[in-house]
Write an enzyme that holds these catalytic residues in place. Structure first.
Site, PDB file in Angstrom:
ATOM      1  N   LYS A  40      59.538  47.790  98.689  1.00 30.48           N
ATOM      2  CA  LYS A  40      58.955  48.879  99.482  1.00 30.48           C
ATOM      3  C   LYS A  40      57.444  48.920  99.278  1.00 30.48           C
ATOM      4  O   LYS A  40      56.926  48.349  98.312  1.00 30.48           O
ATOM      5  CB  LYS A  40      59.582  50.207  99.049  1.00 30.48           C
ATOM      6  N   ARG A 139      66.229  64.467  94.577  1.00 24.04           N
ATOM      7  CA  ARG A 139      65.247  63.962  95.524  1.00 24.04           C
ATOM      8  C   ARG A 139      65.955  63.454  96.775  1.00 24.04           C
ATOM      9  O   ARG A 139      65.641  63.856  97.876  1.00 24.04           O
ATOM     10  CB  ARG A 139      64.423  62.844  94.873  1.00 24.04           C
ATOM     11  N   TYR A 265      26.319  58.675  91.269  1.00 30.75           N
ATOM     12  CA  TYR A 265      26.485  60.014  91.842  1.00 30.75           C
ATOM     13  C   TYR A 265      26.677  61.064  90.745  1.00 30.75           C
ATOM     14  O   TYR A 265      27.390  60.847  89.773  1.00 30.75           O
ATOM     15  CB  TYR A 265      27.710  60.053  92.754  1.00 30.75           C
ATOM     16  N   MET A 313      32.356  54.722  96.512  1.00 33.70           N
ATOM     17  CA  MET A 313      33.306  54.234  97.510  1.00 33.70           C
ATOM     18  C   MET A 313      33.416  52.712  97.478  1.00 33.70           C
ATOM     19  O   MET A 313      34.510  52.155  97.561  1.00 33.70           O
ATOM     20  CB  MET A 313      32.867  54.685  98.911  1.00 33.70           C
TER      21      MET A 313
HETATM   22  C1  LIG Z   1      61.350  52.514  93.948  1.00 37.87           C
HETATM   23  C2  LIG Z   1      62.796  52.536  93.646  1.00 37.87           C
HETATM   24  C3  LIG Z   1      63.379  51.554  92.835  1.00 37.87           C
HETATM   25  C4  LIG Z   1      62.549  50.571  92.036  1.00 37.87           C
HETATM   26  O1  LIG Z   1      62.027  51.261  90.927  1.00 37.87           O
HETATM   27  P1  LIG Z   1      61.135  50.555  89.780  1.00 37.87           P
HETATM   28  O2  LIG Z   1      60.939  51.638  88.795  1.00 37.87           O
HETATM   29  O3  LIG Z   1      59.877  50.119  90.421  1.00 37.87           O
HETATM   30  O4  LIG Z   1      61.932  49.414  89.244  1.00 37.87           O
HETATM   31  C5  LIG Z   1      64.761  51.541  92.719  1.00 37.87           C
HETATM   32  N1  LIG Z   1      65.516  52.475  93.338  1.00 37.87           N
HETATM   33  C6  LIG Z   1      64.989  53.462  94.102  1.00 37.87           C
HETATM   34  C7  LIG Z   1      65.887  54.450  94.748  1.00 37.87           C
HETATM   35  C8  LIG Z   1      63.613  53.531  94.268  1.00 37.87           C
HETATM   36  O5  LIG Z   1      63.088  54.521  95.007  1.00 37.87           O
END
Ligand SMILES: *Cc1c(COP(=O)(O)O)cnc(C)c1O
Length: 372
Positions: A40, A139, A265, A313
């Site tokens: 992802k 969640r 800055y 930036m």
């Molecule tokens: C992102 C995610 C993972 C992977 O998690 P890591 O901690 O990066 O290994 C696995 N399962 C779900 C549901 C996730 O959202």
């Protein structure tokens, strides 16, 4: 955008050999359980297509993305027999696109289950899916009440080819947190119930850190992300993972400043003695987080140099007073993420986690994939 290497302000090198070694290492820990991969968010910023292709070449058969859009852009580059799971499930009304693009939804609610079942009825075929259940993270996934409704009405999942039931750990990187065992127990109880209806039901539980909690957490399929990309999986322990990412920024110019001169800055750093400052072409627009102001470090030929002043930036400023001038010519590269300053160390300096450092890696970097 194809960029001339010498022209780019910073170089991001992604080591696909290290990635493949990390996959093999995790698969070894898992034994008979399969090692999937979370790709992802563009494989945590490393590039979903090259990363997924390298993992598939290493034997990975299960890829997890968050959103349908990610799955669609990945599908064209990945062999059809490799599963791509969409962890958010289907956006309302887009179920049919999962068939069109041969992607598998993770169903997170009774409504998502009903919509998927309805499509299966229309198409007169069993449609594959994962169902996620909430074992404590609050969640995503079926709540306890929704699980009860499912137990009471088995027809809810009729016509669904249930590939896995999955759940997600909230605290797996802390091996002593009692929540790990609580979630494991809840998951096992749900599975025992579900296996009355689905005797050969498979399960997926562990993320990266979950793999290191031991065999009880492995089930049939793990979903690591971060550890594959070189983030340390166990808090407080030396990481067994190889680092995958290297970031080098280019020096644009240097200047000698007098004692009392402020840098950058809001003049957050003042020289307490005559100093030499190097300006490097990486800034917060590149994901070099502003919270690294006055606390990040870089390395020049192995010499540690502190970042001084606020992150801008497009630039950072380094105190290079103790570095031989020959190493400071315009165009020279400084190491920002390297074995001496890992993703986890940068994260600590920035007050965040390695995940955020990786997913922030910016689009201006000239990316270079190596696999030797
Ligand atoms: C992102 C995610 C993972 C992977 O998690 P890591 O901690 O990066 O290994 C696995 N399962 C779900 C549901 C996730 O959202």
């Amino acid at each position: 955008m194809q960029q001339e290497r010498g022209r780019a302000g910073a170089l991001l090198t992604i080591d696909l050999r290290a990635l493949r070694n990390n996959f093999r290492f995790l698969q070894g820990l898992l034994g008979p359980a399969e090692c999937g991969a979370a790709v992802k968010a563009d494989a945590y910023g490393l590039g979903a297509i090259p990363v997924s292709q390298a993992l598939v070449a290493e034997g990975c058969r299960h890829l997890f993305v968050a959103q349908l859009e990610e799955a669609i852009s990945l599908r064209a580059h990945i062999a059809p027999e490799i599963a791509i799971y969409v962890m958010h499930g289907s956006p309302v009304g887009y179920e049919a696109e999962f068939l069109e693009y041969a992607c598998t939804p993770v169903l997170n609610s009774l409504d998502q289950i009903r919509a998927w079942r309805a499509l299966a009825v229309t198409k007169r075929q069993a449609l594959p899916a994962i169902i996620q259940i909430d074992t404590g993270m609050a969640r995503m996934g079926l709540s306890r009440a929704e699980m009860k409704a499912w137990f009471a009405d088995a027809s809810l999942t009729e016509g669904i080819d249930l590939r896995y039931v999955m759940s997600h750990l909230a605290c797996a990187e802390d091996q002593l947190d009692p929540m790990n065992q609580q979630q494991l127990q809840a998951f096992q109880i749900f599975l025992t119930h579900l296996r009355l209806q689905y005797p050969s039901l498979k399960a997926s539980f562990a993320n990266s850190s979950g793999i290191f909690l031991g065999g009880d957490f492995h089930f049939d399929l793990a979903r690591p992300g971060a550890a594959l990309y070189g983030v340390a999986p166990v808090a407080g322990q030396e990481s067994p993972m190889e680092s995958v990412v290297q970031l080098q920024g280019r020096i644009i110019q240097t200047r000698d400043i007098a004692m009392g001169t402020t840098v950058g800055y809001s003049k957050t750093w003042k020289a307490t003695q005559p100093s030499r400052i190097a300006t490097v072409a990486v800034g917060y627009a590149d994901g070099w987080l502003r919270s690294l102001s006055n606390c990040g470090v870089a390395h020049i030929a192995g010499i540690e140099v502190p970042m001084v002043g606020n992150v801008s930036m497009d630039t950072i400023t380094l105190n290079v007073s103790h570095v031989p001038p020959a190493l400071l010519v315009p165009g020279a590269l400084v190491d920002l993420i390297c074995p001496d300053n890992t993703v986890d160390q940068v994260a600590k300096q920035a007050g965040t986690i390695g995940y955020e450092i990786l997913t922030s890696l910016g689009p201006r970097y000239q990316r270079h994939y190596v696999d030797v």
